[in-house]
Write an enzyme that holds these catalytic residues in place. Structure first.
Site, PDB file in Angstrom:
ATOM      1  CD  GLU A  96       8.459   9.416  -0.336  1.00  0.00           C
ATOM      2  OE1 GLU A  96       8.851  10.581  -0.211  1.00  0.00           O
ATOM      3  OE2 GLU A  96       9.002   8.602  -1.113  1.00  0.00           O
ATOM      4  CB  CYS A  97       3.662   6.020  -3.339  1.00  0.00           C
ATOM      5  SG  CYS A  97       2.711   5.665  -4.828  1.00  0.00           S
ATOM      6  N   GLY A  98       3.254   3.598  -1.947  1.00  0.00           N
ATOM      7  CA  GLY A  98       2.991   2.258  -1.458  1.00  0.00           C
ATOM      8  C   GLY A  98       3.064   2.169   0.049  1.00  0.00           C
ATOM      9  CB  SER A 118       0.869  12.044   0.797  1.00  0.00           C
ATOM     10  OG  SER A 118       2.149  12.343   0.299  1.00  0.00           O
TER      11      SER A 118
END
Length: 437
Positions: free
Chosen positions: A328-330, A429
């Site tokens: 997720e993200c990072g 994502s």
């Protein structure tokens, strides 16, 4: 019985966090068994709440969560506690276009839990006019009750008397008045406050906040404004999102720290085991696990170190050969081909996905998202929906040629668009999941 109170304001930057942290620590020092709750998608404030109160709290989000889940999570977090203080996000009524009670506004959470509101009002540049703002907040939404007010950034005793007198003429008590002060500010970085476990002299800062609040707020009167928290339905699912594995390898360190506590607690309640590992300490996912999750955080601040940690990267690649991995993200950035840091230097990442992300050209992306899974994966079957949000400054320098992870829509009616990446058992994502849709 646990009683609760929401600390809210007409707008951001009014002093909610200072008041909440000061009250949590001050009441704890007085022997009150207290816990902090947070309305809205925020990873950082709850960690400060936990440090101030000495007890872990939870995020509550009316856009991503149905009312029954909000009530259930609040009940679990506050079980056995005397008091729960819920910190609002942004302005009390700020949300997105949605059905009643599901707008993401903190007022929805107050209504769902039956929480009276203690309104923090920045009165700099005004005096009696502050009463008009309080009156508007008190009459705007019939579901909630403004039970009291704390004035902030008060310039003088005369200033306090003028503002407080006008508000109390409305029949709403003013239980405190905080003077202008920079002495209790917390350090910030690009996604908000510096995280609690990275804040220098945190205990000293919290004690100073408690001293500041106790000197200027009648804590006993504030506590007396609280009311019983509304109880949840008898049966609730154990987890907001079903466990993606039986034994979950969870990246946890300063680079990967953005994971909602209610997800981990829910997975454990559903029977899953959690095994933490630290990419910054060059630890790979434990091979005994059947799923690996890399949450968001600040990998861009540690990109060179992550790129040099061969044991972590090689172990992650071996893990992904036979078991699913999600970022997720990072975590998504770390799973990609490369990460460009703020100075423009490119660092090779795991290469399990084709995306290259960049922090050299920053652009803030923020908002609620609904993600419909593009294919079967560990998070659900194709077509299943998750609700959550995005909040990042990184951009995509090269999307690669992977299939999308999901079709993602915002809360304002834009058509769903492919987002994220999927390659074999690896997905990722910028989307942060909060609950199943």
């Amino acid at each position: 019985m646990t009683v609760g109170l929401m600390i809210a304001a007409p707008r951001s930057g009014s002093g909610k966090t200072t008041l909440v942290l000061g009250l949590l620590r001050a009441l704890r020092r007085r022997g009150t068994d207290v816990v902090g709750l947070k309305s809205g998608p925020d990873y950082i404030d709850p960690a400060f709440h936990a440090a101030a109160a000495g007890a872990p709290g939870v995020n509550l989000d009316s856009w991503a969560m149905p009312e029954a889940l909000i009530a259930g999570l609040a009940a679990r977090a506050s079980a056995g506690r005397a008091l729960a203080l819920c910190e609002a996000s942004m302005g009390l009524f700020d949300g997105v276009p949605a059905s009643p009670g599901r707008t993401g506004a903190s007022a929805d959470v107050a209504a769902a839990l039956g929480l009276p509101v203690l309104l923090v009002l920045d009165v700099s540049g005004q005096a009696q006019s502050a009463a008009a703002i309080v009156k508007g907040c008190a009459s705007y939404d019939a579901r909630i009750r403004i039970a009291g007010v704390v004035l902030n950034r008060v310039g003088s005793e005369r200033h306090r008397r003028l503002a407080a007198g006008a508000i109390e003429a409305l029949g709403i008590p003013v239980v405190g008045a905080l003077p202008r002060s920079d002495a209790v500010a917390l350090p910030e970085r690009h996604l908000g406050l510096v995280q609690a476990d990275e804040t220098d002299a945190l205990e000293t800062r919290l004690e100073a906040m408690a001293d500041f609040v106790e000197a200027h707020v009648d804590c006993a009167r504030a506590l007396a404004l609280a009311a019983a928290i509304r109880t949840p339905p008898a049966t609730l699912p154990a987890a907001a999102i079903r466990p993606p594995g039986q034994r979950i390898a969870l990246a946890r360190d300063e680079a990967f720290s953005f994971l909602y506590p209610h997800l981990v607690d829910g997975w454990r309640a559903a029977g899953a085991e959690i095994a933490a590992f630290s990419p910054l300490a060059d630890e790979p996912p434990p091979p005994s696990c059947d799923f690996a999750w890399l949450p968001g955080g600040y990998p861009e601040l540690h990109a060179g170190r992550l790129a040099a940690n061969r044991r972590f990267l090689d172990g992650l690649r071996r893990f992904a050969v036979s078991r699913p991995v999600h970022g997720e993200c990072g975590g998504y950035m770390a799973l990609g081909a490369a990460l460009v840091d703020a100075s423009g230097e490119t660092h090779a990442m795991a290469g399990l996905l084709g995306v290259t992300t960049s922090f050299a050209k920053r652009r803030m992306t923020l908002g609620y998202r609904e993600a419909r899974l593009a294919a079967d994966c560990a998070l659900g079957a194709a077509g299943a929906t998750l609700r959550g949000h995005e909040f990042h400054y990184a951009t995509i320098a090269d999307p690669g040629d992977d299939a999308p992870f999901a079709l993602v829509a915002d809360a304002y009616g834009a058509p769903p668009a492919p987002a994220g990446s999927r390659r074999g058992r690896v997905t990722g994502s910028f989307f942060h999941a909060i609950a199943e849709g």
